[in-house]
Design an enzyme around this catalytic site. Structure first.
Site, mmCIF file in Angstrom:
data_model
loop_
_atom_site.group_PDB
_atom_site.id
_atom_site.type_symbol
_atom_site.label_atom_id
_atom_site.label_comp_id
_atom_site.label_asym_id
_atom_site.label_seq_id
_atom_site.Cartn_x
_atom_site.Cartn_y
_atom_site.Cartn_z
ATOM 1 N N ASP A 297 0.799 -1.240 0.000
ATOM 2 C CA ASP A 297 0.000 0.000 0.000
ATOM 3 C C ASP A 297 0.832 1.290 0.000
ATOM 4 O O ASP A 297 0.523 2.237 0.743
ATOM 5 C CB ASP A 297 -0.944 0.024 1.202
ATOM 6 C CG ASP A 297 -1.911 -1.156 1.209
ATOM 7 O OD1 ASP A 297 -1.836 -2.021 0.321
ATOM 8 O OD2 ASP A 297 -2.744 -1.215 2.141
ATOM 9 N N LYS B 288 -7.207 -4.978 -2.598
ATOM 10 C CA LYS B 288 -7.888 -5.412 -1.380
ATOM 11 C C LYS B 288 -8.855 -4.326 -0.931
ATOM 12 O O LYS B 288 -8.727 -3.165 -1.332
ATOM 13 C CB LYS B 288 -6.897 -5.745 -0.267
ATOM 14 C CG LYS B 288 -6.018 -4.584 0.183
ATOM 15 C CD LYS B 288 -4.919 -5.094 1.095
ATOM 16 C CE LYS B 288 -4.027 -3.987 1.613
ATOM 17 N NZ LYS B 288 -4.700 -3.094 2.561
ATOM 18 N N CYS C 151 -1.998 -2.333 7.868
ATOM 19 C CA CYS C 151 -1.898 -3.224 6.711
ATOM 20 C C CYS C 151 -0.611 -4.052 6.699
ATOM 21 O O CYS C 151 -0.638 -5.219 6.320
ATOM 22 C CB CYS C 151 -2.067 -2.422 5.429
ATOM 23 S SG CYS C 151 -3.722 -1.673 5.350
#
Length: 213
Positions: A10, A111, A156
């Site tokens: 991310d 996701k 994350c």
């Protein structure tokens, strides 16, 4: 035989300076990521990335509940932090950071697409009800070891690492390639401790470069 991949978690505009959910010093992960990309590329090791990829009406967004950002609630039966709207599909904020070296990234995994479930981990949603394509892809390519870095340490990255360990991967974490949200001051430190306790090996970039062949 060990087959290793670098997983960039991310590293997106919305988590970096000026982004909708900017992480303090989030941009500083990019130089570390690029150094690791170059290291892996030189050794023909696989590089993959995950992206938060939310629909505009995602249930984790505070705006969907008329709630204050970072307040606590529930989403589909699970405890939920309500976040500022971020990483909306196809938006500028959802794109990988412009200075990240993307040329060697073999695959990108989305996701957080289901509006009813938040998904911190690159492998599963937060309730482990749905699985992303990442694990299947890694197994198809014979990969059994991961090196992980990215954003954010306490969400994350942590949950990606814990799920990877549960799935049987060997996992190393490049700590200076991660930055945390830190809703509480020690959240990132606690996250690194949890990852190590679960079996991950923690390195700085310098340690990694010194100790790996």
């Amino acid at each position: 035989m060990t087959q290793r991949a670098l997983l960039l978690v991310d590293i997106q505009n919305d988590f970096c300076a000026g982004g909708a959910l900017a992480v303090a010093e989030g941009d500083s992960t990019v130089d570390i990521a690029n150094a690791m990309v170059a290291w892996c590329h030189a050794r023909a090791e696989t590089i993959v990335a995950s992206l938060d990829w939310h629909p505009a009406d995602h249930g984790s967004f505070a705006s969907q509940h008329h709630a204050a950002p970072f307040s606590q609630g529930e989403l589909d039966g699970l405890p939920q932090t309500f976040w500022p709207d971020h990483c909306v599909q196809h938006s500028e904020g959802a794109q990988l950071h412009p200075l990240l070296d993307k040329t060697a990234i073999a695959a990108v995994f989305h996701k957080g697409e289901n509006p009813l479930l938040d998904s911190y981990s690159a492998f599963f949603d937060n309730g482990h009800r749905q699985k992303t394509a990442l694990d299947g892809w890694l197994r198809e390519h014979g990969i059994n070891e991961l090196v992980v870095l990215g954003l954010a340490t306490d969400y994350c990255v942590k949950f990606t690492v814990l799920d990877a360990l549960q799935l049987g991967y060997q996992v190393s974490v490049i700590t200076d390639g991660c930055r945390g949200v830190n809703l509480h001051a020690d959240d990132s430190a606690q996250a690194f401790m949890a990852m190590a306790a679960a079996g991950a090996t923690l390195y700085t970039l310098a340690d990694w470069q010194e100790t790996q062949p």
